[in-house]
Design a protein around this motif. Structure first.
Motif, PDB file in Angstrom:
ATOM      1  N   LYS A   1      -8.369   4.683  14.188  1.00 44.25           N
ATOM      2  CA  LYS A   1      -8.240   3.228  14.089  1.00 44.25           C
ATOM      3  C   LYS A   1      -9.593   2.640  13.704  1.00 44.25           C
ATOM      4  CE  LYS A   1      -7.403  -0.896  16.966  1.00 44.25           C
ATOM      5  NZ  LYS A   1      -7.060  -1.384  18.327  1.00 44.25           N
ATOM      6  N   ILE A   2      -9.591   1.751  12.703  1.00 44.23           N
ATOM      7  CA  ILE A   2     -10.833   1.190  12.169  1.00 44.23           C
ATOM      8  C   ILE A   2     -10.719  -0.325  12.130  1.00 44.23           C
ATOM      9  CG2 ILE A   2     -12.372   1.120  10.167  1.00 44.23           C
ATOM     10  CD1 ILE A   2     -11.037   3.924   9.479  1.00 44.23           C
ATOM     11  N   PHE A   3     -11.704  -0.993  12.708  1.00 47.78           N
ATOM     12  CA  PHE A   3     -11.717  -2.457  12.732  1.00 47.78           C
ATOM     13  C   PHE A   3     -12.720  -2.985  11.720  1.00 47.78           C
ATOM     14  CE2 PHE A   3     -13.512  -6.386  14.880  1.00 47.78           C
ATOM     15  CZ  PHE A   3     -12.529  -7.224  14.382  1.00 47.78           C
ATOM     16  N   MET A   4     -12.251  -3.936  10.893  1.00 48.77           N
ATOM     17  CA  MET A   4     -13.093  -4.567   9.879  1.00 48.77           C
ATOM     18  C   MET A   4     -13.760  -5.804  10.478  1.00 48.77           C
ATOM     19  SD  MET A   4     -12.116  -2.544   7.404  1.00 48.77           S
ATOM     20  CE  MET A   4     -12.765  -3.328   5.926  1.00 48.77           C
ATOM     21  N   SER A   5     -15.081  -5.899  10.340  1.00 50.45           N
ATOM     22  CA  SER A   5     -15.808  -7.037  10.888  1.00 50.45           C
ATOM     23  C   SER A   5     -16.701  -7.636   9.813  1.00 50.45           C
ATOM     24  CB  SER A   5     -16.648  -6.603  12.096  1.00 50.45           C
ATOM     25  OG  SER A   5     -17.395  -7.687  12.618  1.00 50.45           O
ATOM     26  N   GLY A   6     -16.823  -8.956   9.827  1.00 51.92           N
ATOM     27  CA  GLY A   6     -17.680  -9.636   8.860  1.00 51.92           C
ATOM     28  C   GLY A   6     -17.302 -11.093   8.737  1.00 51.92           C
ATOM     29  N   LYS A   7     -18.232 -11.884   8.190  1.00 53.42           N
ATOM     30  CA  LYS A   7     -17.974 -13.307   8.013  1.00 53.42           C
ATOM     31  C   LYS A   7     -16.785 -13.536   7.073  1.00 53.42           C
ATOM     32  CE  LYS A   7     -20.898 -16.447   7.346  1.00 53.42           C
ATOM     33  NZ  LYS A   7     -21.949 -17.264   6.683  1.00 53.42           N
ATOM     34  N   SER A   8     -16.181 -14.697   7.196  1.00 52.63           N
ATOM     35  CA  SER A   8     -15.078 -15.060   6.306  1.00 52.63           C
ATOM     36  C   SER A   8     -15.564 -15.081   4.858  1.00 52.63           C
ATOM     37  CB  SER A   8     -14.535 -16.447   6.698  1.00 52.63           C
ATOM     38  OG  SER A   8     -13.504 -16.843   5.826  1.00 52.63           O
ATOM     39  N   GLY A   9     -14.792 -14.474   3.979  1.00 47.29           N
ATOM     40  CA  GLY A   9     -15.103 -14.502   2.562  1.00 47.29           C
ATOM     41  C   GLY A   9     -15.940 -13.352   2.045  1.00 47.29           C
ATOM     42  N   VAL A  10     -16.352 -12.404   2.919  1.00 45.57           N
ATOM     43  CA  VAL A  10     -17.193 -11.299   2.442  1.00 45.57           C
ATOM     44  C   VAL A  10     -16.384 -10.229   1.719  1.00 45.57           C
ATOM     45  CG1 VAL A  10     -18.990 -11.620   4.168  1.00 45.57           C
ATOM     46  CG2 VAL A  10     -17.075 -10.085   4.656  1.00 45.57           C
ATOM     47  N   GLY A  11     -15.054 -10.223   1.903  1.00 41.83           N
ATOM     48  CA  GLY A  11     -14.227  -9.264   1.176  1.00 41.83           C
ATOM     49  C   GLY A  11     -13.588  -8.189   2.034  1.00 41.83           C
ATOM     50  N   LYS A  12     -13.336  -8.480   3.309  1.00 38.34           N
ATOM     51  CA  LYS A  12     -12.696  -7.481   4.180  1.00 38.34           C
ATOM     52  C   LYS A  12     -11.296  -7.131   3.686  1.00 38.34           C
ATOM     53  CE  LYS A  12     -13.151 -10.000   7.950  1.00 38.34           C
ATOM     54  NZ  LYS A  12     -13.892 -11.159   7.409  1.00 38.34           N
ATOM     55  N   THR A  13     -10.485  -8.168   3.451  1.00 34.29           N
ATOM     56  CA  THR A  13      -9.108  -7.937   2.992  1.00 34.29           C
ATOM     57  C   THR A  13      -9.099  -7.294   1.610  1.00 34.29           C
ATOM     58  OG1 THR A  13      -8.354  -9.858   4.268  1.00 34.29           O
ATOM     59  CG2 THR A  13      -6.893  -9.050   2.540  1.00 34.29           C
ATOM     60  N   ALA A  14     -10.022  -7.700   0.746  1.00 30.53           N
ATOM     61  CA  ALA A  14     -10.104  -7.123  -0.597  1.00 30.53           C
ATOM     62  C   ALA A  14     -10.468  -5.645  -0.525  1.00 30.53           C
ATOM     63  CB  ALA A  14     -11.133  -7.883  -1.430  1.00 30.53           C
ATOM     64  N   LEU A  15     -11.385  -5.281   0.376  1.00 30.27           N
ATOM     65  CA  LEU A  15     -11.766  -3.877   0.506  1.00 30.27           C
ATOM     66  C   LEU A  15     -10.596  -3.038   0.999  1.00 30.27           C
ATOM     67  CD1 LEU A  15     -13.758  -1.553   0.496  1.00 30.27           C
ATOM     68  CD2 LEU A  15     -14.509  -2.260   2.779  1.00 30.27           C
ATOM     69  N   VAL A  16      -9.871  -3.526   2.001  1.00 31.28           N
ATOM     70  CA  VAL A  16      -8.716  -2.783   2.506  1.00 31.28           C
ATOM     71  C   VAL A  16      -7.688  -2.604   1.386  1.00 31.28           C
ATOM     72  CG1 VAL A  16      -6.789  -2.810   4.127  1.00 31.28           C
ATOM     73  CG2 VAL A  16      -9.057  -3.502   4.897  1.00 31.28           C
ATOM     74  N   ALA A  17      -7.475  -3.647   0.597  1.00 31.76           N
ATOM     75  CA  ALA A  17      -6.536  -3.543  -0.528  1.00 31.76           C
ATOM     76  C   ALA A  17      -6.982  -2.466  -1.511  1.00 31.76           C
ATOM     77  CB  ALA A  17      -6.423  -4.897  -1.235  1.00 31.76           C
ATOM     78  N   LYS A  18      -8.275  -2.429  -1.805  1.00 31.47           N
ATOM     79  CA  LYS A  18      -8.788  -1.398  -2.711  1.00 31.47           C
ATOM     80  C   LYS A  18      -8.582  -0.001  -2.130  1.00 31.47           C
ATOM     81  CE  LYS A  18     -12.426  -3.555  -5.525  1.00 31.47           C
ATOM     82  NZ  LYS A  18     -12.097  -2.844  -6.757  1.00 31.47           N
ATOM     83  N   LEU A  19      -8.871   0.154  -0.847  1.00 35.67           N
ATOM     84  CA  LEU A  19      -8.732   1.460  -0.214  1.00 35.67           C
ATOM     85  C   LEU A  19      -7.279   1.921  -0.188  1.00 35.67           C
ATOM     86  CD1 LEU A  19     -11.186   1.022   2.800  1.00 35.67           C
ATOM     87  CD2 LEU A  19     -11.614   2.198   0.643  1.00 35.67           C
ATOM     88  N   ALA A  20      -6.356   0.965  -0.111  1.00 37.70           N
ATOM     89  CA  ALA A  20      -4.929   1.296  -0.052  1.00 37.70           C
ATOM     90  C   ALA A  20      -4.276   1.337  -1.434  1.00 37.70           C
ATOM     91  CB  ALA A  20      -4.192   0.279   0.824  1.00 37.70           C
ATOM     92  N   GLY A  21      -5.030   1.001  -2.479  1.00 36.05           N
ATOM     93  CA  GLY A  21      -4.464   1.001  -3.823  1.00 36.05           C
ATOM     94  C   GLY A  21      -3.581  -0.193  -4.103  1.00 36.05           C
TER      95      GLY A  21
END
Length: 272
Positions: A71-91
């Motif tokens: 299990k991995i938790f994404m942390s960071g300020k709003s707008g840094v690209g957390k959701t975008a990175l997960v999308a990239k990792l998942a294709g």
């Protein structure tokens, strides 16, 4: 396979010093003929397969391998690209417009990797937890839920947002301060916009020296397409983010080996 935890005399897990890049996982194995055979189970006609929480890739019996789940938790300020990175990792398609994540979103990503020492192939199952910053601040139960039984924290900053980089120490203290046995990694997003960076290399060097954490870089450019011009090229997408998935696999597997007593713990806070 559940990850183990090595306890210090205080009763808290001990954090192992991060391994040298490429010392645990064969870095370019996914590009070999053998690696491509295993990658076929997470692709369908060169498109990435999407897996639900209870799904898993199907391999022929002769190439059945063990699965290590984290299990991995994404942390960071709003707008840094957390959701975008997960999308990239998942294709998946990366959102073109930023929208604050509402509540908690979980995404499962599978990644086969070969271990350096044993030549054994392991299927890593990463379950990414992404929660919007506003939701974390509004609802007190969100952060504890995200941190519960977490194996790794990914801390994101944007190369185009100096404040997100300066916020990293606060994020590290707030999110992982009471979980020293959990793997911690830092990722800088929008690296392709490096010409406009607000974070010079000297600052990254100083941060690495101070915190001794792995620091990776990812680009924000849209994923490559197949011949139809619309569908994401799954194989090319994997090549773009393989260093992140290999890095996660390396850190987590190494931490588990230390926790199981199979490797020495070089952490300074481990009692002699």
């Amino acid at each position: 396979m559940a990850s183990c935890r090595l306890l210090t005399q205080s009763g808290r897990p001990a954090m192992a010093r991060p391994p040298a890049p490429g010392s645990v996982i064969v870095p370019d194995w996914h590009e070999s003929a053998e690696g491509k055979e295993y990658l076929a189970c997470i692709l369908r006609k060169n498109r990435r397969r999407v897996f639900g929480l209870l799904e898993r890739p199907v391999l022929p019996p002769p190439v059945a391998i063990d699965t290590a789940s984290y299990k991995i938790f994404m942390s960071g300020k709003s707008g840094v690209g957390k959701t975008a990175l997960v999308a990239k990792l998942a294709g998946l398609e990366v959102p073109l417009v930023h929208h604050e994540t509402t509540g908690i979103q979980t995404t499962v990503v599978f990644w086969p990797a070969k271990l350096q020492v044993s030549d054994r192939v392991v299927m890593f199952r990463f379950e990414f937890w992404d929660c919007g910053e506003s939701a974390l601040k509004k609802f007190d139960h969100m952060l504890p839920a995200c941190k519960e039984k977490t194996d790794a924290f990914l801390f994101l900053f944007s190369f185009t947002d100096r404040a997100s980089f300066e916020d990293l120490p606060g994020q590290l203290a707030r999110v992982s301060g009471e979980a020293p046995g959990v793997v911690r990694m830092v990722i800088g997003s929008k690296f392709d916009q490096y010409m406009h960076t607000d974070v010079p290399e000297r600052d990254l060097t100083a941060f690495r020296q101070a915190w001794e954490l792995p620091l990776l870089r990812v680009k924000s450019v849209p994923g490559r397409r197949l011949a139809d011009g619309r569908t994401l090229d799954g194989r090319a997408g994997l090549a773009d983010i393989a260093h992140v998935l290999n890095g996660l696999a390396e850190q987590l597997w190494h931490q588990d080996q230390v926790a199981a007593g199979l490797l020495p713990n070089t952490s300074e806070n481990t009692p002699s």
